[in-house]
Design an enzyme around this catalytic site. Structure first.
Site, PDB file in Angstrom:
ATOM      1  N   ASP A  17      69.501-106.764 -77.133  1.00  0.00           N
ATOM      2  CA  ASP A  17      69.699-105.456 -76.485  1.00  0.00           C
ATOM      3  C   ASP A  17      70.967-104.783 -77.010  1.00  0.00           C
ATOM      4  O   ASP A  17      71.843-104.387 -76.231  1.00  0.00           O
ATOM      5  CB  ASP A  17      69.813-105.575 -74.965  1.00  0.00           C
ATOM      6  CG  ASP A  17      68.646-106.302 -74.345  1.00  0.00           C
ATOM      7  OD1 ASP A  17      67.539-106.194 -74.868  1.00  0.00           O
ATOM      8  OD2 ASP A  17      68.860-106.982 -73.326  1.00  0.00           O
TER       9      ASP A  17
ATOM     10  N   GLY B 270      63.164-110.655 -63.008  1.00  0.00           N
ATOM     11  CA  GLY B 270      61.967-110.046 -62.446  1.00  0.00           C
ATOM     12  C   GLY B 270      62.170-109.239 -61.194  1.00  0.00           C
ATOM     13  O   GLY B 270      61.221-108.981 -60.461  1.00  0.00           O
TER      14      GLY B 270
ATOM     15  N   ASN C  10      63.538 -98.985 -61.766  1.00  0.00           N
ATOM     16  CA  ASN C  10      64.428-100.132 -61.670  1.00  0.00           C
ATOM     17  C   ASN C  10      65.758 -99.776 -62.336  1.00  0.00           C
ATOM     18  O   ASN C  10      65.791 -99.285 -63.471  1.00  0.00           O
ATOM     19  CB  ASN C  10      63.786-101.329 -62.373  1.00  0.00           C
ATOM     20  CG  ASN C  10      64.482-102.633 -62.054  1.00  0.00           C
ATOM     21  OD1 ASN C  10      65.230-102.730 -61.087  1.00  0.00           O
ATOM     22  ND2 ASN C  10      64.233-103.644 -62.865  1.00  0.00           N
ATOM     23  N   ALA C  11      66.868-100.030 -61.660  1.00  0.00           N
ATOM     24  CA  ALA C  11      68.181 -99.576 -62.136  1.00  0.00           C
ATOM     25  C   ALA C  11      68.754-100.530 -63.178  1.00  0.00           C
ATOM     26  O   ALA C  11      69.754-101.222 -62.959  1.00  0.00           O
ATOM     27  CB  ALA C  11      69.133 -99.407 -60.962  1.00  0.00           C
ATOM     28  N   ILE C  12      68.105-100.565 -64.344  1.00  0.00           N
ATOM     29  CA  ILE C  12      68.618-101.295 -65.501  1.00  0.00           C
ATOM     30  C   ILE C  12      68.295-100.495 -66.758  1.00  0.00           C
ATOM     31  O   ILE C  12      67.635 -99.467 -66.711  1.00  0.00           O
ATOM     32  CB  ILE C  12      68.037-102.724 -65.623  1.00  0.00           C
ATOM     33  CG1 ILE C  12      66.521-102.683 -65.818  1.00  0.00           C
ATOM     34  CG2 ILE C  12      68.387-103.564 -64.409  1.00  0.00           C
ATOM     35  CD1 ILE C  12      65.915-104.051 -66.117  1.00  0.00           C
ATOM     36  N   ASP C  13      68.764-100.977 -67.899  1.00  0.00           N
ATOM     37  CA  ASP C  13      68.497-100.381 -69.211  1.00  0.00           C
ATOM     38  C   ASP C  13      68.957 -98.928 -69.318  1.00  0.00           C
ATOM     39  O   ASP C  13      68.171 -98.035 -69.629  1.00  0.00           O
ATOM     40  CB  ASP C  13      67.001-100.469 -69.540  1.00  0.00           C
ATOM     41  CG  ASP C  13      66.551-101.869 -69.883  1.00  0.00           C
ATOM     42  OD1 ASP C  13      67.379-102.789 -69.791  1.00  0.00           O
ATOM     43  OD2 ASP C  13      65.380-102.050 -70.237  1.00  0.00           O
TER      44      ASP C  13
ATOM     45  N   SER D 123      62.744 -99.754 -65.988  1.00  0.00           N
ATOM     46  CA  SER D 123      62.031-100.881 -66.574  1.00  0.00           C
ATOM     47  C   SER D 123      60.848-101.238 -65.685  1.00  0.00           C
ATOM     48  O   SER D 123      61.028-101.559 -64.517  1.00  0.00           O
ATOM     49  CB  SER D 123      62.975-102.079 -66.696  1.00  0.00           C
ATOM     50  OG  SER D 123      62.260-103.247 -67.010  1.00  0.00           O
TER      51      SER D 123
ATOM     52  N   GLU E 269      59.925 -99.707 -70.773  1.00  0.00           N
ATOM     53  CA  GLU E 269      61.334 -99.967 -70.488  1.00  0.00           C
ATOM     54  C   GLU E 269      62.175 -99.647 -71.723  1.00  0.00           C
ATOM     55  O   GLU E 269      61.683 -99.160 -72.736  1.00  0.00           O
ATOM     56  CB  GLU E 269      61.534-101.423 -70.076  1.00  0.00           C
ATOM     57  CG  GLU E 269      61.113-102.448 -71.107  1.00  0.00           C
ATOM     58  CD  GLU E 269      61.169-103.871 -70.566  1.00  0.00           C
ATOM     59  OE1 GLU E 269      61.428-104.055 -69.377  1.00  0.00           O
ATOM     60  OE2 GLU E 269      60.943-104.808 -71.352  1.00  0.00           O
TER      61      GLU E 269
END
Length: 685
Positions: free
Chosen positions: A32, A113, A151-154, A171, A204
């Site tokens: 990443d 997950g 979803n609060a990532i990436d 994501s 994502e």
């Protein structure tokens, strides 16, 4: 980047050095990787790691890279414990931008997950002499409304020409969102907008850039973090507005040869970066570094030298003959069972079926090779290993990489037949005595024992005998493969099983069908909860969805009926169960209900619709029956289910289609009106 159920983020330090090509240079360890940032005379990238990993170099190709101290070390800001109670210090997929004389570093906090996640922000006036100050939470997701809330990532940060800054993130779950950022505080301003995805689609790792009059949104599809089993690939769409809508979606980077699952791109300082998994290095994640070009308004990764893509062959029945002898590849003792050995043999009428091979395109340049009359079996690398001298035999076809093959023309139509898993060719193991094993071995272009000649015995549409096929899945238990759900047997002993929720299977029906219902049989009559998506495109960009996420019925089969939809692909995603608390997804059979054709008889229409020449080089002639000679629409799809040609309002009983711009390959042609449709398949040379 998120993982389904028990998929786990790659969070440990991976130490390696590699050479990709003359232009894609030796790179540092990074999963990443963020886009490259410059501070004075040094270049930086940040990565998924304990405390947020950092790497710097004296040049933007990172040829003299060095590891740097992590941003947070072995601790983290206390606010994270409130929003992500189970956080353990591994930060995912950071993103960096320079604003107002400072570096703004955004980072992801989550657990495997989970939709309970948060994106935070730290700032520093310098990268070369960092003094990081945490600025707290930017956005979070709390596990509620998972199908609609991102979803609060990436995170990925983009600064527009007008000075406004934007963050895209998300994501799976609720898709990719965009929100404006205050360029001073780095925090959000205004409302969030969903750009793409949602309802738990596999989307994502977004990234946004602008070129000329368009904004380009890159996203990852498939599954990451599984080494050589990763199915990641990158798509891109474009829009005239930063907030969309984005359309024209197409694949930007995908697995090819040894380099598996490209993901999480960034572009800055004239360099395009992303990670892959190297099949020849135990699936190790590696950062790639190249440049970006543009063609017809779309981005192109420059000089990414990959393995030869392989020859496109028409589906048919072939004899595979050793270049060095008159002997041919066949099944030992003509035995149609799992584990049967594959050898070189003398041809005779007694082993004609065991030495005749049905070769069928299953994915881009990859093929299934099956013995004639035993097409439920497939040529297989023993134990699915990449080792030299691994034996080649037969096994029930389940669609794994060790059962897919690439034909590389080595000159004069003599082929290496390479495993899609290892990129190693098969070869005769030693002498050319009848009964000598076929094994896989490292590529040696001077070794003629790795060369085979193909003798076409019958050109035919063998693919109809091969479908439906499972083309991808999230997980499967050894002994209970995903292919069991379409084997026609709904008994509990023949099931697909996978541990933990959610899990999915994608099925390809070979051609666009008119589907009006589903039937699902479950192990021990469990009331599983699930969705079924149908689409003509394997990307499921505009699916029809059967939503059983609140199902409480255990009646067998669990049946849904609906108005007919046109689809080639189905994706079954099992999200939970009503009456079962264990960890296992276990489905014994999945069946579609096909709609009866209204009006003219389908077989007669197909017989009366002629296409020629086939194979075609440039102009395809289409002779239409009266029922389709006025007002029908024509569409052509490639083997990935992507639309490549369309013509509406057909007139007359003869149509001439100039297909000279199509790439070599195998295509499906579909002609439809408001009553019926006809499907044909052709080969483009």
């Amino acid at each position: 980047m998120r993982l389904l159920s028990r998929e786990i983020k790659l969070c440990s330090v991976l130490v390696f050095l590699f050479l990709f090509s003359l232009k894609v240079l030796a790179q540092p360890p990074a999963h990443d990787p963020s886009k490259i940032m410059r501070d004075g005379d040094r270049y930086w990238t940040f990565k998924t790691e304990l405390g947020i990993g950092a790497i710097s170099a004296s040049n933007n190709d990172f040829s003299d890279w060095q590891s740097e101290p992590s941003v947070f070390g072995d601790t983290w800001p206390s606010w994270i414990n409130t929003y992500v109670p189970d956080f353990a210090g591994h930060f995912w997929a950071p993103a960096c931008i320079f604003l107002n004389g400072k570096y703004y570093l955004y980072y992801s906090c989550s657990t495997m997950g989970s939709h309970v996640s948060a994106i935070g922000l730290a700032t520093s006036p310098s990268l070369n002499n960092p003094d990081w100050t945490d600025q707290g939470m930017v956005v979070y997701s709390d596990g509620n409304n998972t199908a609609t809330v991102s979803n609060a990532i990436d995170p990925a940060i983009f600064k527009d020409d007008d000075g406004k800054a934007w963050m895209t993130y998300g994501s799976w779950f609720g898709g990719i969102s965009i929100v404006e950022l205050d360029t001073l505080t780095g925090k959000t301003v205004g409302e969030k907008t969903t750009l793409v995805g949602g309802n738990h689609q596999d989307i994502e790792a977004s990234f946004l850039l602008k070129h000329d009059d368009y904004y380009y949104l890159f996203v990852n599809r498939g599954l990451c973090c599984r080494g050589v089993e990763s199915t990641y690939y990158i798509q891109v769409g474009r829009a005239s507005s930063v907030t969309g809508p984005y359309d024209g979606w197409r694949t930007f980077l995908q697995t090819n040869g040894r380099y598996i699952g490209p993901g999480h791109i960034g572009y800055n300082e004239g360099r395009l970066t992303y990670h892959v998994y190297d099949r020849d290095d135990d699936g190790t994640a590696k950062m790639m570094n190249t440049t970006l070009d543009w063609s017809d308004g779309w981005p192109v990764a420059v000089e990414v030298t990959q393995d030869p893509p392989g020859e496109l062959l028409p589906d048919g029945t072939y004899r595979i003959q050793s270049f060095d002898s008159t002997k041919i590849v066949g099944v030992a003792n003509n035995s149609p069972y799992e584990g049967a050995n594959v050898e070189i043999l003398d041809f005779s009428d007694d082993n004609i079926n065991g030495t005749s091979w049905v070769i069928n395109n299953v994915n881009l340049h990859q093929y299934q090779i099956a013995p004639k009359n035993y097409i439920n079996l497939g040529l297989d690398v023993y134990n699915c290993v990449g080792d030299d001298d691994a034996n080649i035999g037969l096994w029930s076809y389940w669609g794994g990489q060790c059962q897919k093959w690439i034909f590389v023309d080595m000159g004069n139509k003599n082929y290496q037949i390479r495993s899609a898993l290892s990129n190693k060719p098969i070869q005769v193991n030693g002498t050319f005595e009848s009964g000598t094993n076929i094994v896989q071995m490292s590529n040696n272009s001077n070794d003629t024992t790795q060369l085979f000649t193909l003798v076409l015995l019958e050109l035919e549409d063998t693919t109809y005998n091969q479908y439906p096929q499972v083309v991808s899945y999230s997980s499967q238990q050894s002994g209970n493969p995903a292919s069991n759900i379409i084997d026609g047997n709904n008994s509990d002993g023949y099931r697909w099983s996978a541990e933990n929720f959610p899990q999915y299977v994608v099925i390809d029906y070979g051609d666009t069908l008119s589907i009006s219902g589903t039937k699902i049989w479950t192990y021990q009559n469990r009331a599983y909860q699930y969705t079924v998506e149908f689409d003509t495109d394997i990307d499921f960009s505009d699916p029809y969805i059967v939503d059983r996420r609140t199902n409480t019925s255990a009646g067998q089969p669990i049946t849904d009926n609906f108005e007919p939809v046109a689809a080639r692909y189905a994706r079954l995603t099992v999200t939970g169960a009503y009456d079962y608390t264990g960890p296992w997804v276990s489905i014994t059979e999945f069946e579609i209900i096909e709609e009866e054709i209204v009006g003219a008889d389908e077989l007669t229409l197909n017989d009366n619709t002629k296409i020629y020449p086939n194979p075609v080089v440039d102009v395809l002639n289409i002779q239409l029956p009266a029922e389709l000679s006025s007002g029908a629409d024509l569409a052509i799809y490639n083997m990935m289910g992507q639309l490549v040609f369309r013509k509406t309002g057909l007139k007359g009983n003869i149509e001439l289609m100039n297909l000279s711009n199509l790439k070599k390959g195998i295509y499906s042609l579909i002609i439809t009106n408001n009553k019926t449709f006809v499907t044909k398949r052709f080969v483009k040379y």
